[in-house]
Design a protein around this motif. Structure first.
Motif, PDB file in Angstrom:
ATOM      1  N   LEU A  88      15.499  28.940  -7.506  1.00 53.36           N
ATOM      2  CA  LEU A  88      15.905  28.929  -8.878  1.00 53.36           C
ATOM      3  C   LEU A  88      14.826  28.922  -9.883  1.00 53.36           C
ATOM      4  N   GLY A  89      13.664  29.251  -9.293  1.00 56.27           N
ATOM      5  CA  GLY A  89      12.450  29.235  -9.940  1.00 56.27           C
ATOM      6  C   GLY A  89      11.506  28.070 -10.177  1.00 56.27           C
ATOM      7  N   ALA A  90      11.168  27.848 -11.454  1.00 58.34           N
ATOM      8  CA  ALA A  90      10.388  26.433 -11.464  1.00 58.34           C
ATOM      9  C   ALA A  90      11.090  25.463 -12.064  1.00 58.34           C
ATOM     10  N   ILE A  91      10.870  24.208 -11.901  1.00 51.94           N
ATOM     11  CA  ILE A  91      11.632  23.116 -12.332  1.00 51.94           C
ATOM     12  C   ILE A  91      11.470  23.171 -14.041  1.00 51.94           C
ATOM     13  N   VAL A  92      10.379  23.150 -14.712  1.00 52.58           N
ATOM     14  CA  VAL A  92      10.308  23.087 -16.216  1.00 52.58           C
ATOM     15  C   VAL A  92      10.674  24.453 -16.559  1.00 52.58           C
ATOM     16  N   ARG A  93      10.734  25.464 -15.854  1.00 51.58           N
ATOM     17  CA  ARG A  93      11.555  26.744 -16.544  1.00 51.58           C
ATOM     18  C   ARG A  93      12.239  27.584 -15.451  1.00 51.58           C
ATOM     19  N   PRO A  94      13.445  27.126 -15.224  1.00 53.75           N
ATOM     20  CA  PRO A  94      14.439  27.691 -14.325  1.00 53.75           C
ATOM     21  C   PRO A  94      14.701  29.302 -14.471  1.00 53.75           C
ATOM     22  N   ASN A  95      14.650  29.939 -13.664  1.00 52.71           N
ATOM     23  CA  ASN A  95      15.196  31.560 -13.825  1.00 52.71           C
ATOM     24  C   ASN A  95      16.594  31.653 -14.038  1.00 52.71           C
ATOM     25  N   LEU A  96      17.036  31.885 -15.386  1.00 52.11           N
ATOM     26  CA  LEU A  96      18.604  31.692 -15.670  1.00 52.11           C
ATOM     27  C   LEU A  96      19.202  32.949 -14.846  1.00 52.11           C
ATOM     28  N   GLU A  97      18.780  33.907 -14.502  1.00 49.92           N
ATOM     29  CA  GLU A  97      19.359  35.090 -13.938  1.00 49.92           C
ATOM     30  C   GLU A  97      19.752  34.733 -12.360  1.00 49.92           C
ATOM     31  N   ARG A  98      18.693  33.886 -11.859  1.00 47.47           N
ATOM     32  CA  ARG A  98      18.945  33.286 -10.565  1.00 47.47           C
ATOM     33  C   ARG A  98      19.999  32.493 -10.501  1.00 47.47           C
ATOM     34  N   VAL A  99      19.913  31.489 -11.597  1.00 45.70           N
ATOM     35  CA  VAL A  99      21.108  30.428 -11.510  1.00 45.70           C
ATOM     36  C   VAL A  99      22.331  31.241 -11.698  1.00 45.70           C
ATOM     37  N   HIS A 100      22.640  32.268 -12.607  1.00 48.22           N
ATOM     38  CA  HIS A 100      23.945  32.792 -12.543  1.00 48.22           C
ATOM     39  C   HIS A 100      24.012  33.590 -11.222  1.00 48.22           C
ATOM     40  N   ARG A 101      23.281  34.154 -10.507  1.00 43.41           N
ATOM     41  CA  ARG A 101      23.495  34.897  -9.355  1.00 43.41           C
ATOM     42  C   ARG A 101      23.742  33.853  -8.252  1.00 43.41           C
ATOM     43  N   ALA A 102      23.645  32.678  -8.465  1.00 42.18           N
ATOM     44  CA  ALA A 102      24.229  31.693  -7.369  1.00 42.18           C
ATOM     45  C   ALA A 102      25.415  31.254  -7.572  1.00 42.18           C
ATOM     46  N   HIS A 103      26.084  31.677  -8.773  1.00 42.52           N
ATOM     47  CA  HIS A 103      27.474  31.526  -8.989  1.00 42.52           C
ATOM     48  C   HIS A 103      27.787  29.882  -8.794  1.00 42.52           C
ATOM     49  N   PRO A 104      27.169  28.869  -9.476  1.00 41.46           N
ATOM     50  CA  PRO A 104      27.508  27.572  -9.361  1.00 41.46           C
ATOM     51  C   PRO A 104      28.871  27.198 -10.045  1.00 41.46           C
ATOM     52  N   ASP A 105      29.537  26.345  -9.707  1.00 42.25           N
ATOM     53  CA  ASP A 105      30.650  25.678 -10.317  1.00 42.25           C
ATOM     54  C   ASP A 105      30.150  24.271 -10.963  1.00 42.25           C
ATOM     55  N   LEU A 106      29.121  23.780 -10.974  1.00 48.43           N
ATOM     56  CA  LEU A 106      28.495  22.767 -11.631  1.00 48.43           C
ATOM     57  C   LEU A 106      26.857  23.107 -11.581  1.00 48.43           C
ATOM     58  N   ILE A 107      26.038  22.762 -12.534  1.00 47.49           N
ATOM     59  CA  ILE A 107      24.648  22.576 -12.529  1.00 47.49           C
ATOM     60  C   ILE A 107      24.352  21.349 -13.113  1.00 47.49           C
ATOM     61  N   LEU A 108      23.284  20.883 -12.512  1.00 47.70           N
ATOM     62  CA  LEU A 108      22.769  19.466 -12.542  1.00 47.70           C
ATOM     63  C   LEU A 108      21.351  19.529 -13.322  1.00 47.70           C
ATOM     64  N   MET A 109      20.977  19.107 -14.327  1.00 45.33           N
ATOM     65  CA  MET A 109      19.746  19.308 -14.815  1.00 45.33           C
ATOM     66  C   MET A 109      19.280  17.819 -15.442  1.00 45.33           C
ATOM     67  N   THR A 110      17.948  17.900 -16.007  1.00 41.91           N
ATOM     68  CA  THR A 110      17.575  16.838 -16.736  1.00 41.91           C
ATOM     69  C   THR A 110      16.778  17.412 -17.963  1.00 41.91           C
ATOM     70  N   SER A 111      16.163  16.383 -18.552  1.00 38.95           N
ATOM     71  CA  SER A 111      15.316  16.927 -20.000  1.00 38.95           C
ATOM     72  C   SER A 111      14.688  17.818 -19.619  1.00 38.95           C
ATOM     73  N   LEU A 112      13.946  17.965 -18.587  1.00 36.58           N
ATOM     74  CA  LEU A 112      12.950  18.931 -18.346  1.00 36.58           C
ATOM     75  C   LEU A 112      13.551  20.336 -18.653  1.00 36.58           C
ATOM     76  N   GLN A 113      14.837  20.564 -18.561  1.00 36.93           N
ATOM     77  CA  GLN A 113      15.316  21.937 -18.756  1.00 36.93           C
ATOM     78  C   GLN A 113      16.336  21.719 -20.044  1.00 36.93           C
ATOM     79  N   ALA A 114      16.104  20.799 -20.897  1.00 37.92           N
ATOM     80  CA  ALA A 114      16.809  20.700 -22.034  1.00 37.92           C
ATOM     81  C   ALA A 114      17.015  22.001 -22.923  1.00 37.92           C
ATOM     82  N   ASN A 115      15.940  22.709 -23.076  1.00 37.54           N
ATOM     83  CA  ASN A 115      16.019  23.902 -23.900  1.00 37.54           C
ATOM     84  C   ASN A 115      17.126  25.146 -23.421  1.00 37.54           C
ATOM     85  N   ASP A 116      17.299  24.938 -22.177  1.00 34.31           N
ATOM     86  CA  ASP A 116      18.291  26.093 -21.585  1.00 34.31           C
ATOM     87  C   ASP A 116      19.716  25.340 -21.570  1.00 34.31           C
TER      88      ASP A 116
END
Length: 323
Positions: free
Chosen positions: A101-129
């Motif tokens: 899914l790319g980088a910890i501080v800047r995940p690739n949102l297209e790849r996240v979408h492509r993984a078809h998750p039904d739950l996403i786990l994140m921290t403050s490092l990805q808060a902007n997204d």
């Protein structure tokens, strides 16, 4: 009228094309695991509330702490960043079934979408997204404070582990992991309790040093693990306070914990006593008494807020008191 119709078509066609492309990328019903019914669960966190209506089957974890939580609970992950994977999660590195899914501080949102998750786990490092991520799947924020961990850091870790245990129906295993971690923390406190030694936590970055006080990403080591600080309290935040060799010499700590950021970021061998040629640092009590601990940089710098990393940190802390 024609111009109005053309304008509406111009607005409609890109949306229709996106929908068509997304539809082509969606897995068929036969490819998706059946969703297990559960009593709806609402988890409140720093960015809002996340409602879980079904037992998640496809989980994307955007932080290595989250990957470790899933690993502790035997929950598979369908996607994760693969730029900085700690050694204790190395089995995930080359697994072709796990989407990068790319980088910890800047995940690739297209790849996240492509993984078809039904739950996403994140921290403050990805808060902007966060808002965009919630459009893909229910998104749960782990409320760990990477800038100031002096208050309730370990409790936050345990509570998040229990929340995940409830979400995945793994409450018994989560309680077991919490009990094991509690035992480890108590062991550290027994070692540090009443000890007069004062310690300095130093981040090494290409020859330069940063110090971490009570109000910093490593604050919990002083406030919750019982280590006495060698430097005055200061607001040191995420990357610490730049310090000179003279500062380290004057602080004269009894124990020094060295976190080698360069080894992590540049994939180099970890710094050691033989490779650290610093004459002023060698004049400290810590160096003279062989109490300079070159800690596990992946556990301390990449994670530091999960079960495995806290166990490793605990061992490193104790190591400073063994000599």
């Amino acid at each position: 009228m024609k111009r109005s119709l053309n304008n509406r078509l111009a607005r409609f066609l890109p949306l229709a094309l996106v929908a068509l492309l997304q539809g082509c990328d969606q897995p068929s019903a036969n490819d998706m695991p059946a969703q297990e019914a559960m009593t709806p669960l609402t988890i409140h966190h720093a960015l809002g509330s996340t409602v879980i209506n079904h037992r998640p089957q496809r989980v994307a974890a955007l932080d290595m702490n989250e990957v470790d939580f899933l690993d502790q609970l035997d929950i598979p992950v369908v996607g994760m960043p693969k730029d900085f994977i700690p050694h204790f999660l190395d089995k995930y590195r080359d697994d072709p079934t796990i989407e990068d899914l790319g980088a910890i501080v800047r995940p690739n949102l297209e790849r996240v979408h492509r993984a078809h998750p039904d739950l996403i786990l994140m921290t403050s490092l990805q808060a902007n997204d966060y808002n965009e991520l919630t459009q893909i799947a229910p998104t749960l924020h782990f409320d760990v404070d990477y800038r100031n961990s002096q208050t309730n850091h370990i409790d936050v870790v345990m509570e998040h582990l229990m929340d995940l245990g409830q979400i995945f129906g793994k409450q018994a295993l989560a309680r077991q992991r919490v009990a094991e971690l509690t035992h480890t923390i108590e062991e550290v406190r027994r070692v540090t309790q009443g000890r007069p030694e004062k310690a300095l936590i130093l981040l090494h970055n290409n020859g330069a040093f940063h110090s971490f006080g009570v109000q910093s990403r490593y604050g919990f080591i002083f406030t919750e693990l019982g280590v006495a600080p060698a430097a005055p309290d200061s607001d040191t935040g995420l990357h610490g306070q730049p310090v000179s060799s003279e500062f380290i010499q004057q602080a004269d700590p009894d124990i020094i914990y060295v976190v080698d950021r360069t080894a992590v970021m540049e994939h180099r061998p970890t710094l050691s006593a033989d490779s650290l040629a610093n004459p002023l640092l060698r004049q400290t009590n810590a160096w003279r008494n062989d109490r300079v601990v070159f800690v596990d940089p992946e556990a301390w710098y990449v994670t530091a807020a999960s079960v495995s990393s806290l166990v490793i940190i605990a061992d490193d802390i104790i190591d400073g008191y063994r000599h």
